[in-house]
Write an enzyme that holds these catalytic residues in place. Sequence first.
Site, PDB file in Angstrom:
ATOM      1  N   HIS A 215      -9.742   1.898  -0.241  1.00  0.00           N
ATOM      2  CA  HIS A 215      -8.268   2.325   0.334  1.00  0.00           C
ATOM      3  C   HIS A 215      -7.814   1.232  -1.299  1.00  0.00           C
ATOM      4  O   HIS A 215      -8.528  -0.109  -1.448  1.00  0.00           O
ATOM      5  CB  HIS A 215      -8.393   0.868   1.363  1.00  0.00           C
ATOM      6  CG  HIS A 215      -7.056   0.470   1.394  1.00  0.00           C
ATOM      7  ND1 HIS A 215      -5.414   1.669   0.969  1.00  0.00           N
ATOM      8  CD2 HIS A 215      -5.853   0.026   2.667  1.00  0.00           C
ATOM      9  CE1 HIS A 215      -4.302   1.379   0.761  1.00  0.00           C
ATOM     10  NE2 HIS A 215      -4.568  -0.324   2.273  1.00  0.00           N
TER      11      HIS A 215
ATOM     12  N   PHE B 198       1.705  -4.276   3.786  1.00  0.00           N
ATOM     13  CA  PHE B 198       1.860  -5.082   4.508  1.00  0.00           C
ATOM     14  C   PHE B 198       3.692  -5.128   4.276  1.00  0.00           C
ATOM     15  O   PHE B 198       4.165  -4.925   2.832  1.00  0.00           O
ATOM     16  CB  PHE B 198       1.199  -6.428   3.656  1.00  0.00           C
ATOM     17  CG  PHE B 198      -0.527  -6.027   3.730  1.00  0.00           C
ATOM     18  CD1 PHE B 198      -0.677  -5.734   5.041  1.00  0.00           C
ATOM     19  CD2 PHE B 198      -1.463  -7.228   3.179  1.00  0.00           C
ATOM     20  CE1 PHE B 198      -2.017  -5.548   5.404  1.00  0.00           C
ATOM     21  CE2 PHE B 198      -2.190  -7.513   3.448  1.00  0.00           C
ATOM     22  CZ  PHE B 198      -3.058  -6.165   4.681  1.00  0.00           C
TER      23      PHE B 198
ATOM     24  N   CYS C 258       1.096  -1.557   0.073  1.00  0.00           N
ATOM     25  CA  CYS C 258      -0.454   0.235   0.212  1.00  0.00           C
ATOM     26  C   CYS C 258       0.891   1.330  -0.320  1.00  0.00           C
ATOM     27  O   CYS C 258       0.711   2.037  -0.209  1.00  0.00           O
ATOM     28  CB  CYS C 258      -0.649  -0.153   1.148  1.00  0.00           C
ATOM     29  SG  CYS C 258      -2.264  -1.587   1.222  1.00  0.00           S
TER      30      CYS C 258
ATOM     31  N   GLU D 223      -1.234   4.393  14.528  1.00  0.00           N
ATOM     32  CA  GLU D 223      -0.917   6.115  14.088  1.00  0.00           C
ATOM     33  C   GLU D 223      -1.514   7.088  14.418  1.00  0.00           C
ATOM     34  O   GLU D 223      -0.401   8.235  14.480  1.00  0.00           O
ATOM     35  CB  GLU D 223      -1.746   6.151  12.636  1.00  0.00           C
ATOM     36  CG  GLU D 223      -1.717   6.888  11.097  1.00  0.00           C
ATOM     37  CD  GLU D 223      -1.854   6.941   9.635  1.00  0.00           C
ATOM     38  OE1 GLU D 223      -1.177   8.107   9.173  1.00  0.00           O
ATOM     39  OE2 GLU D 223      -3.018   5.930   9.908  1.00  0.00           O
TER      40      GLU D 223
ATOM     41  N   LYS E 186      -9.949   8.034   3.162  1.00  0.00           N
ATOM     42  CA  LYS E 186     -10.056   6.241   2.613  1.00  0.00           C
ATOM     43  C   LYS E 186     -11.562   6.276   3.424  1.00  0.00           C
ATOM     44  O   LYS E 186     -12.167   5.398   2.643  1.00  0.00           O
ATOM     45  CB  LYS E 186      -9.140   5.319   3.065  1.00  0.00           C
ATOM     46  CG  LYS E 186      -8.201   5.171   2.686  1.00  0.00           C
ATOM     47  CD  LYS E 186      -6.867   4.153   3.566  1.00  0.00           C
ATOM     48  CE  LYS E 186      -5.578   4.402   2.714  1.00  0.00           C
ATOM     49  NZ  LYS E 186      -4.331   5.100   3.091  1.00  0.00           N
TER      50      LYS E 186
ATOM     51  N   HIS F  26      -2.696   7.354   6.514  1.00  0.00           N
ATOM     52  CA  HIS F  26      -3.168   6.153   5.971  1.00  0.00           C
ATOM     53  C   HIS F  26      -4.270   5.829   6.692  1.00  0.00           C
ATOM     54  O   HIS F  26      -5.216   5.339   5.739  1.00  0.00           O
ATOM     55  CB  HIS F  26      -1.963   4.785   6.539  1.00  0.00           C
ATOM     56  CG  HIS F  26      -1.813   3.589   5.889  1.00  0.00           C
ATOM     57  ND1 HIS F  26      -1.908   3.808   4.511  1.00  0.00           N
ATOM     58  CD2 HIS F  26      -2.325   2.541   6.114  1.00  0.00           C
ATOM     59  CE1 HIS F  26      -2.486   2.233   3.891  1.00  0.00           C
ATOM     60  NE2 HIS F  26      -2.664   1.419   5.283  1.00  0.00           N
TER      61      HIS F  26
END
Length: 420
Positions: free
Chosen positions: A342, A403, A165, A316, A337, A305
Amino acid sequence: MQERRVVVTGIGALTPIGNNLQEYWEGLTNGKSGAAPITLFDAANFKTQFACEVKDFNPTDFLDRKEARKLDRFCQFAMVATDEAIQNSGLDIKAINPDRAGVIWGSGIGGMSTFYNECVNFGTGNGTPRFNPFFIPKLISDIPAGHISIKYGFRGPNFTTVSACASSTNALIDAFNYIKWNKADIFIAGGSEACIYEPGIGGFNAMMALSTRNDDPKTASRPFDKDRDGFVMGEGAGAVVFEEYEHAIKRGAIIYAEVVGGGLTADAHHITAPHPEGLGASNVMRLAIEDARANVSDIDYINVHGTSTPLGDIAETKAIKTLFGEHAYNLNISSTKSMTGHLLGAAGVIESIACIMAVKNDVIPPTINHKTDDSAIDNKLNLTLNKAEKRTVNYALSNTFGFGGHNASVVFKKLENRDL
Protein backbone atom coordinates in the site's frame (compact mmCIF):
# COMPACT_ATOMS: atom_id res chain seq x y z
CA MET A 1 -19.22 25.19 -22.33
CA GLN A 2 -18.31 22.15 -24.40
CA GLU A 3 -16.31 19.65 -22.42
CA ARG A 4 -13.03 18.59 -23.95
CA ARG A 5 -11.66 15.06 -24.16
CA VAL A 6 -8.65 14.03 -22.09
CA VAL A 7 -6.16 11.27 -22.93
CA VAL A 8 -3.12 9.64 -21.33
CA THR A 9 0.02 10.17 -23.41
CA GLY A 10 2.85 9.45 -20.97
CA ILE A 11 3.49 7.24 -17.93
CA GLY A 12 6.27 6.92 -15.36
CA ALA A 13 6.45 4.43 -12.50
CA LEU A 14 8.86 3.82 -9.64
CA THR A 15 7.48 0.98 -7.53
CA PRO A 16 8.43 -1.87 -5.21
CA ILE A 17 8.13 -4.33 -8.12
CA GLY A 18 9.75 -2.29 -10.88
CA ASN A 19 11.67 0.95 -11.23
CA ASN A 20 10.11 1.98 -14.54
CA LEU A 21 6.88 1.44 -16.42
CA GLN A 22 7.96 -1.69 -18.28
CA GLU A 23 9.34 -3.37 -15.16
CA TYR A 24 6.27 -2.43 -13.17
CA TRP A 25 3.85 -3.85 -15.74
CA GLU A 26 5.87 -7.04 -16.07
CA GLY A 27 5.89 -7.37 -12.28
CA LEU A 28 2.11 -6.95 -12.15
CA THR A 29 1.32 -9.45 -14.88
CA ASN A 30 3.78 -12.00 -13.47
CA GLY A 31 2.34 -11.77 -9.96
CA LYS A 32 5.55 -10.50 -8.38
CA SER A 33 5.61 -9.59 -4.69
CA GLY A 34 7.59 -6.55 -3.61
CA ALA A 35 7.60 -7.43 0.09
CA ALA A 36 10.85 -8.13 1.93
CA PRO A 37 12.57 -7.34 5.25
CA ILE A 38 13.02 -3.61 5.84
CA THR A 39 16.46 -2.26 4.92
CA LEU A 40 15.87 1.49 5.37
CA PHE A 41 16.17 1.24 9.18
CA ASP A 42 16.65 -1.39 11.86
CA ALA A 43 13.15 -2.77 12.42
CA ALA A 44 14.14 -5.59 14.79
CA ASN A 45 12.10 -4.16 17.68
CA PHE A 46 8.98 -3.43 15.63
CA LYS A 47 5.91 -5.64 15.38
CA THR A 48 6.21 -5.41 11.59
CA GLN A 49 9.70 -5.91 10.21
CA PHE A 50 9.00 -5.94 6.47
CA ALA A 51 7.59 -3.68 3.79
CA CYS A 52 7.50 -3.12 0.03
CA GLU A 53 10.53 -0.90 -0.54
CA VAL A 54 11.71 0.47 -3.87
CA LYS A 55 14.72 -1.69 -4.75
CA ASP A 56 18.18 -0.59 -5.91
CA PHE A 57 17.30 3.10 -5.92
CA ASN A 58 20.21 5.52 -6.03
CA PRO A 59 18.97 9.08 -6.49
CA THR A 60 22.29 10.21 -7.97
CA ASP A 61 21.70 7.89 -10.90
CA PHE A 62 18.98 10.38 -11.89
CA LEU A 63 19.70 13.62 -10.06
CA ASP A 64 22.70 15.84 -9.46
CA ARG A 65 24.24 14.96 -6.09
CA LYS A 66 23.76 18.46 -4.63
CA GLU A 67 20.17 18.62 -5.86
CA ALA A 68 19.39 15.14 -4.53
CA ARG A 69 20.49 16.20 -1.03
CA LYS A 70 17.93 19.01 -1.09
CA LEU A 71 15.06 16.58 -1.71
CA ASP A 72 13.31 14.16 0.62
CA ARG A 73 13.03 10.61 -0.70
CA PHE A 74 9.36 11.12 -1.62
CA CYS A 75 10.34 14.10 -3.78
CA GLN A 76 13.25 12.22 -5.37
CA PHE A 77 10.75 9.54 -6.35
CA ALA A 78 8.46 12.19 -7.85
CA MET A 79 11.19 13.69 -10.01
CA VAL A 80 12.29 10.31 -11.36
CA ALA A 81 8.76 9.12 -12.20
CA THR A 82 7.91 12.45 -13.83
CA ASP A 83 11.05 12.39 -15.96
CA GLU A 84 10.07 8.96 -17.28
CA ALA A 85 6.51 10.14 -17.98
CA ILE A 86 7.73 13.20 -19.91
CA GLN A 87 10.16 11.12 -21.97
CA ASN A 88 7.54 8.43 -22.49
CA SER A 89 5.07 11.03 -23.80
CA GLY A 90 7.43 12.37 -26.46
CA LEU A 91 6.56 15.93 -25.42
CA ASP A 92 8.76 18.65 -26.84
CA ILE A 93 8.79 20.96 -23.83
CA LYS A 94 9.96 23.91 -25.92
CA ALA A 95 7.06 23.51 -28.36
CA ILE A 96 4.18 23.71 -25.86
CA ASN A 97 2.56 26.73 -24.25
CA PRO A 98 3.93 26.73 -20.66
CA ASP A 99 0.99 28.79 -19.43
CA ARG A 100 -1.34 25.95 -20.49
CA ALA A 101 0.67 23.21 -18.75
CA GLY A 102 0.29 22.40 -15.05
CA VAL A 103 1.24 20.02 -12.28
CA ILE A 104 -1.01 18.44 -9.65
CA TRP A 105 0.70 16.06 -7.25
CA GLY A 106 -0.64 13.97 -4.39
CA SER A 107 1.01 12.84 -1.17
CA GLY A 108 -0.69 11.77 2.01
CA ILE A 109 2.20 12.53 4.37
CA GLY A 110 5.10 14.15 2.50
CA GLY A 111 8.65 14.29 3.86
CA MET A 112 8.32 12.03 6.89
CA SER A 113 11.98 11.01 7.01
CA THR A 114 13.12 14.64 6.85
CA PHE A 115 10.83 15.64 9.72
CA TYR A 116 11.82 12.63 11.82
CA ASN A 117 15.57 12.97 11.29
CA GLU A 118 15.63 16.71 12.00
CA CYS A 119 13.65 16.24 15.20
CA VAL A 120 15.92 13.39 16.32
CA ASN A 121 19.00 15.52 15.65
CA PHE A 122 17.55 18.36 17.69
CA GLY A 123 16.37 16.10 20.49
CA THR A 124 19.72 14.38 20.88
CA GLY A 125 21.73 17.62 20.70
CA ASN A 126 22.50 20.18 23.36
CA GLY A 127 19.28 22.08 22.86
CA THR A 128 20.76 24.59 20.45
CA PRO A 129 18.40 24.81 17.45
CA ARG A 130 20.45 23.74 14.44
CA PHE A 131 18.15 22.78 11.59
CA ASN A 132 18.94 22.14 7.96
CA PRO A 133 17.99 25.24 5.92
CA PHE A 134 16.16 22.88 3.56
CA PHE A 135 14.17 21.31 6.43
CA ILE A 136 10.86 22.96 5.57
CA PRO A 137 11.18 22.85 1.75
CA LYS A 138 12.08 19.16 1.97
CA LEU A 139 9.16 18.06 4.13
CA ILE A 140 6.13 19.97 2.79
CA SER A 141 3.78 17.83 0.71
CA ASP A 142 3.44 20.33 -2.12
CA ILE A 143 7.14 20.57 -2.91
CA PRO A 144 7.22 17.94 -5.72
CA ALA A 145 4.69 19.96 -7.71
CA GLY A 146 6.89 23.01 -7.27
CA HIS A 147 10.09 21.24 -8.30
CA ILE A 148 8.42 19.65 -11.32
CA SER A 149 7.05 22.96 -12.55
CA ILE A 150 10.44 24.65 -12.11
CA LYS A 151 12.29 21.91 -13.97
CA TYR A 152 9.95 21.87 -16.96
CA GLY A 153 8.80 25.50 -16.91
CA PHE A 154 5.11 24.66 -16.53
CA ARG A 155 3.33 27.86 -15.43
CA GLY A 156 -0.26 26.60 -15.33
CA PRO A 157 -2.21 25.41 -12.24
CA ASN A 158 0.14 23.95 -9.64
CA PHE A 159 -0.84 22.41 -6.31
CA THR A 160 -0.98 19.29 -4.20
CA THR A 161 -3.92 17.18 -3.10
CA VAL A 162 -3.89 15.62 0.36
CA SER A 163 -6.63 13.12 1.15
CA ALA A 164 -4.68 10.28 2.76
CA CYS A 165 -4.66 7.20 0.53
CA ALA A 166 -6.94 8.89 -2.03
CA SER A 167 -4.47 11.76 -2.58
CA SER A 168 -3.05 10.87 -5.99
CA THR A 169 -6.43 9.81 -7.37
CA ASN A 170 -7.69 13.24 -6.36
CA ALA A 171 -4.75 14.70 -8.27
CA LEU A 172 -5.68 12.74 -11.40
CA ILE A 173 -9.32 13.78 -11.19
CA ASP A 174 -8.43 17.45 -10.71
CA ALA A 175 -6.05 17.36 -13.68
CA PHE A 176 -8.72 15.65 -15.79
CA ASN A 177 -11.27 18.32 -14.87
CA TYR A 178 -8.95 21.26 -15.52
CA ILE A 179 -8.27 20.04 -19.05
CA LYS A 180 -11.90 19.10 -19.64
CA TRP A 181 -12.97 22.60 -18.59
CA ASN A 182 -10.39 24.26 -20.88
CA LYS A 183 -8.21 25.60 -18.06
CA ALA A 184 -5.12 23.86 -19.44
CA ASP A 185 -3.95 21.54 -22.23
CA ILE A 186 -1.39 19.37 -20.45
CA PHE A 187 -0.90 18.17 -16.89
CA ILE A 188 1.67 16.15 -15.04
CA ALA A 189 -0.38 14.38 -12.39
CA GLY A 190 0.51 11.71 -9.90
CA GLY A 191 1.77 11.09 -6.43
CA SER A 192 4.64 9.85 -4.30
CA GLU A 193 5.19 8.54 -0.79
CA ALA A 194 8.16 7.37 1.29
CA CYS A 195 7.10 6.47 4.82
CA ILE A 196 9.01 3.27 5.52
CA TYR A 197 10.72 4.76 8.55
CA GLU A 198 10.35 4.37 12.30
CA PRO A 199 7.36 6.74 12.65
CA GLY A 200 5.54 5.26 9.67
CA ILE A 201 5.86 1.62 10.67
CA GLY A 202 5.50 2.38 14.39
CA GLY A 203 2.46 4.58 13.90
CA PHE A 204 0.55 2.11 11.78
CA ASN A 205 1.60 -0.73 14.11
CA ALA A 206 0.06 1.22 16.98
CA MET A 207 -3.20 1.31 15.03
CA MET A 208 -2.88 -2.47 14.41
CA ALA A 209 -3.25 -1.73 10.70
CA LEU A 210 -0.16 -3.55 9.38
CA SER A 211 0.37 -7.23 8.76
CA THR A 212 2.79 -8.85 11.21
CA ARG A 213 3.52 -11.91 9.07
CA ASN A 214 7.27 -11.50 9.58
CA ASP A 215 7.98 -15.14 8.84
CA ASP A 216 6.63 -14.87 5.28
CA PRO A 217 6.61 -11.27 4.00
CA LYS A 218 5.98 -12.10 0.34
CA THR A 219 2.57 -13.59 1.12
CA ALA A 220 1.61 -11.06 3.79
CA SER A 221 -0.49 -8.83 1.53
CA ARG A 222 -3.42 -11.12 0.75
CA PRO A 223 -6.57 -9.15 -0.08
CA PHE A 224 -9.84 -11.10 0.25
CA ASP A 225 -8.10 -14.05 1.92
CA LYS A 226 -9.60 -15.38 5.14
CA ASP A 227 -6.25 -15.12 6.92
CA ARG A 228 -5.41 -11.52 5.97
CA ASP A 229 -4.11 -9.55 8.95
CA GLY A 230 -3.48 -6.03 7.70
CA PHE A 231 -1.80 -4.11 4.92
CA VAL A 232 1.85 -4.05 3.90
CA MET A 233 3.38 -0.59 3.60
CA GLY A 234 4.85 0.36 0.24
CA GLU A 235 6.67 3.35 -1.22
CA GLY A 236 7.28 4.86 -4.64
CA ALA A 237 5.74 7.15 -7.21
CA GLY A 238 3.68 7.25 -10.36
CA ALA A 239 3.27 10.04 -12.89
CA VAL A 240 1.01 10.43 -15.91
CA VAL A 241 0.79 12.97 -18.67
CA PHE A 242 -2.83 13.97 -19.25
CA GLU A 243 -3.41 15.86 -22.47
CA GLU A 244 -6.31 17.37 -24.36
CA TYR A 245 -7.24 14.98 -27.16
CA GLU A 246 -6.83 17.32 -30.15
CA HIS A 247 -3.56 18.64 -28.74
CA ALA A 248 -2.25 15.07 -28.52
CA ILE A 249 -3.47 14.12 -32.00
CA LYS A 250 -1.93 17.23 -33.53
CA ARG A 251 1.53 16.33 -32.30
CA GLY A 252 1.17 12.64 -33.18
CA ALA A 253 1.30 11.38 -29.61
CA ILE A 254 0.89 7.74 -28.68
CA ILE A 255 -2.32 7.46 -26.64
CA TYR A 256 -2.61 4.83 -23.92
CA ALA A 257 -6.24 5.42 -22.97
CA GLU A 258 -8.88 8.09 -22.53
CA VAL A 259 -9.76 9.50 -19.10
CA VAL A 260 -13.54 9.72 -19.02
CA GLY A 261 -14.80 10.12 -15.46
CA GLY A 262 -14.05 10.79 -11.83
CA GLY A 263 -16.02 10.63 -8.61
CA LEU A 264 -15.43 11.95 -5.08
CA THR A 265 -17.40 11.20 -1.91
CA ALA A 266 -17.03 10.96 1.87
CA ASP A 267 -18.12 8.11 4.11
CA ALA A 268 -18.99 10.53 6.95
CA HIS A 269 -18.73 7.51 9.21
CA HIS A 270 -15.39 6.97 11.00
CA ILE A 271 -11.83 8.31 10.86
CA THR A 272 -10.26 4.96 9.89
CA ALA A 273 -12.95 2.30 9.39
CA PRO A 274 -14.98 2.11 6.17
CA HIS A 275 -18.75 2.29 6.18
CA PRO A 276 -19.73 -1.34 6.91
CA GLU A 277 -22.02 -1.52 3.87
CA GLY A 278 -19.59 0.35 1.63
CA LEU A 279 -22.01 3.26 1.18
CA GLY A 280 -19.38 5.86 0.28
CA ALA A 281 -17.60 3.37 -1.97
CA SER A 282 -20.71 2.47 -3.96
CA ASN A 283 -21.60 6.16 -4.30
CA VAL A 284 -18.18 7.19 -5.54
CA MET A 285 -18.09 4.44 -8.18
CA ARG A 286 -21.57 5.44 -9.34
CA LEU A 287 -20.56 9.09 -9.66
CA ALA A 288 -17.40 8.23 -11.61
CA ILE A 289 -19.35 6.04 -14.04
CA GLU A 290 -22.03 8.70 -14.47
CA ASP A 291 -19.32 11.30 -15.11
CA ALA A 292 -17.95 8.98 -17.80
CA ARG A 293 -21.42 8.87 -19.38
CA ALA A 294 -21.22 5.11 -19.13
CA ASN A 295 -23.38 2.39 -17.64
CA VAL A 296 -22.34 0.01 -14.88
CA SER A 297 -22.58 -2.78 -17.46
CA ASP A 298 -19.81 -1.09 -19.49
CA ILE A 299 -17.17 -1.60 -16.81
CA ASP A 300 -14.89 -4.58 -17.44
CA TYR A 301 -12.30 -4.25 -14.68
CA ILE A 302 -12.09 -2.70 -11.22
CA ASN A 303 -8.74 -2.21 -9.53
CA VAL A 304 -10.04 -2.13 -5.99
CA HIS A 305 -8.63 -0.37 -2.96
CA GLY A 306 -8.27 -3.89 -1.52
CA THR A 307 -5.77 -3.25 1.25
CA SER A 308 -5.85 -6.73 2.85
CA THR A 309 -7.52 -5.43 6.01
CA PRO A 310 -10.30 -7.42 7.68
CA LEU A 311 -13.04 -4.76 7.37
CA GLY A 312 -12.05 -2.91 4.21
CA ASP A 313 -12.07 -5.82 1.79
CA ILE A 314 -15.53 -6.92 2.91
CA ALA A 315 -17.01 -3.41 2.67
CA GLU A 316 -15.63 -2.84 -0.83
CA THR A 317 -16.98 -6.10 -2.25
CA LYS A 318 -20.37 -5.28 -0.70
CA ALA A 319 -20.25 -1.89 -2.42
CA ILE A 320 -19.49 -3.50 -5.78
CA LYS A 321 -22.39 -5.90 -5.45
CA THR A 322 -24.72 -3.08 -4.39
CA LEU A 323 -23.87 -0.90 -7.37
CA PHE A 324 -23.29 -3.44 -10.12
CA GLY A 325 -25.94 -6.01 -9.25
CA GLU A 326 -25.70 -9.08 -11.47
CA HIS A 327 -23.01 -7.41 -13.60
CA ALA A 328 -20.70 -7.72 -10.57
CA TYR A 329 -20.21 -11.35 -11.59
CA ASN A 330 -19.13 -10.37 -15.11
CA LEU A 331 -16.39 -8.06 -13.87
CA ASN A 332 -12.75 -8.78 -13.30
CA ILE A 333 -11.72 -7.43 -9.92
CA SER A 334 -8.19 -7.36 -8.54
CA SER A 335 -6.07 -5.75 -5.86
CA THR A 336 -2.57 -4.99 -7.08
CA LYS A 337 -1.67 -4.04 -3.50
CA SER A 338 -1.13 -7.77 -3.07
CA MET A 339 2.07 -7.17 -5.07
CA THR A 340 3.09 -3.55 -4.45
CA GLY A 341 1.89 -3.16 -0.90
CA HIS A 342 0.00 0.00 0.00
CA LEU A 343 1.73 3.15 -1.26
CA LEU A 344 -0.56 5.40 0.83
CA GLY A 345 -0.89 8.71 -1.03
CA ALA A 346 0.77 7.26 -4.14
CA ALA A 347 -1.47 4.19 -4.26
CA GLY A 348 -4.10 5.75 -6.52
CA VAL A 349 -1.78 6.71 -9.34
CA ILE A 350 0.13 3.43 -9.58
CA GLU A 351 -3.17 1.54 -9.49
CA SER A 352 -4.59 3.87 -12.15
CA ILE A 353 -1.52 3.05 -14.23
CA ALA A 354 -2.38 -0.63 -13.78
CA CYS A 355 -5.87 0.17 -15.14
CA ILE A 356 -4.48 2.17 -18.06
CA MET A 357 -2.15 -0.67 -19.02
CA ALA A 358 -4.97 -3.20 -18.64
CA VAL A 359 -7.05 -1.13 -21.09
CA LYS A 360 -4.13 -0.85 -23.51
CA ASN A 361 -3.03 -4.49 -23.35
CA ASP A 362 -6.29 -6.34 -22.54
CA VAL A 363 -4.69 -8.07 -19.57
CA ILE A 364 -5.97 -8.06 -15.97
CA PRO A 365 -3.24 -8.14 -13.30
CA PRO A 366 -3.99 -10.62 -10.52
CA THR A 367 -4.68 -10.60 -6.81
CA ILE A 368 -1.87 -12.81 -5.54
CA ASN A 369 -1.43 -14.73 -2.27
CA HIS A 370 -4.98 -16.04 -2.11
CA LYS A 371 -5.18 -19.38 -0.36
CA THR A 372 -8.38 -19.53 1.69
CA ASP A 373 -11.81 -18.12 0.84
CA ASP A 374 -13.45 -15.78 3.34
CA SER A 375 -17.10 -16.68 3.92
CA ALA A 376 -17.87 -12.96 4.34
CA ILE A 377 -16.78 -12.28 0.73
CA ASP A 378 -18.82 -13.62 -2.19
CA ASN A 379 -16.54 -16.23 -3.79
CA LYS A 380 -18.56 -16.05 -7.01
CA LEU A 381 -16.96 -12.68 -7.74
CA ASN A 382 -14.04 -12.94 -10.15
CA LEU A 383 -11.24 -11.60 -7.97
CA THR A 384 -8.61 -12.63 -10.58
CA LEU A 385 -6.89 -14.80 -8.03
CA ASN A 386 -3.17 -15.61 -8.29
CA LYS A 387 -2.85 -15.39 -12.08
CA ALA A 388 -3.32 -12.64 -14.69
CA GLU A 389 -6.22 -13.05 -17.10
CA LYS A 390 -6.64 -11.96 -20.70
CA ARG A 391 -9.89 -10.23 -21.66
CA THR A 392 -10.97 -7.24 -23.67
CA VAL A 393 -10.95 -4.21 -21.37
CA ASN A 394 -12.92 -1.30 -22.79
CA TYR A 395 -13.53 0.42 -19.44
CA ALA A 396 -11.51 0.14 -16.22
CA LEU A 397 -12.23 1.78 -12.88
CA SER A 398 -9.73 2.45 -10.08
CA ASN A 399 -10.82 2.88 -6.43
CA THR A 400 -8.93 4.55 -3.59
CA PHE A 401 -10.24 5.23 -0.09
CA GLY A 402 -8.42 7.24 2.59
CA PHE A 403 -8.47 7.67 6.35
CA GLY A 404 -11.05 10.30 7.18
CA GLY A 405 -13.54 8.64 4.86
CA HIS A 406 -12.21 10.13 1.62
CA ASN A 407 -13.25 8.17 -1.50
CA ALA A 408 -12.06 8.69 -5.07
CA SER A 409 -12.69 6.70 -8.25
CA VAL A 410 -11.50 7.32 -11.80
CA VAL A 411 -12.54 5.68 -15.08
CA PHE A 412 -10.37 4.97 -18.12
CA LYS A 413 -11.60 3.95 -21.57
CA LYS A 414 -10.00 2.27 -24.55
CA LEU A 415 -9.56 4.72 -27.41
CA GLU A 416 -11.24 3.22 -30.43
CA ASN A 417 -9.47 3.16 -33.80
CA ARG A 418 -12.12 5.42 -35.28
CA ASP A 419 -11.16 8.07 -32.74
CA LEU A 420 -7.63 8.37 -34.09
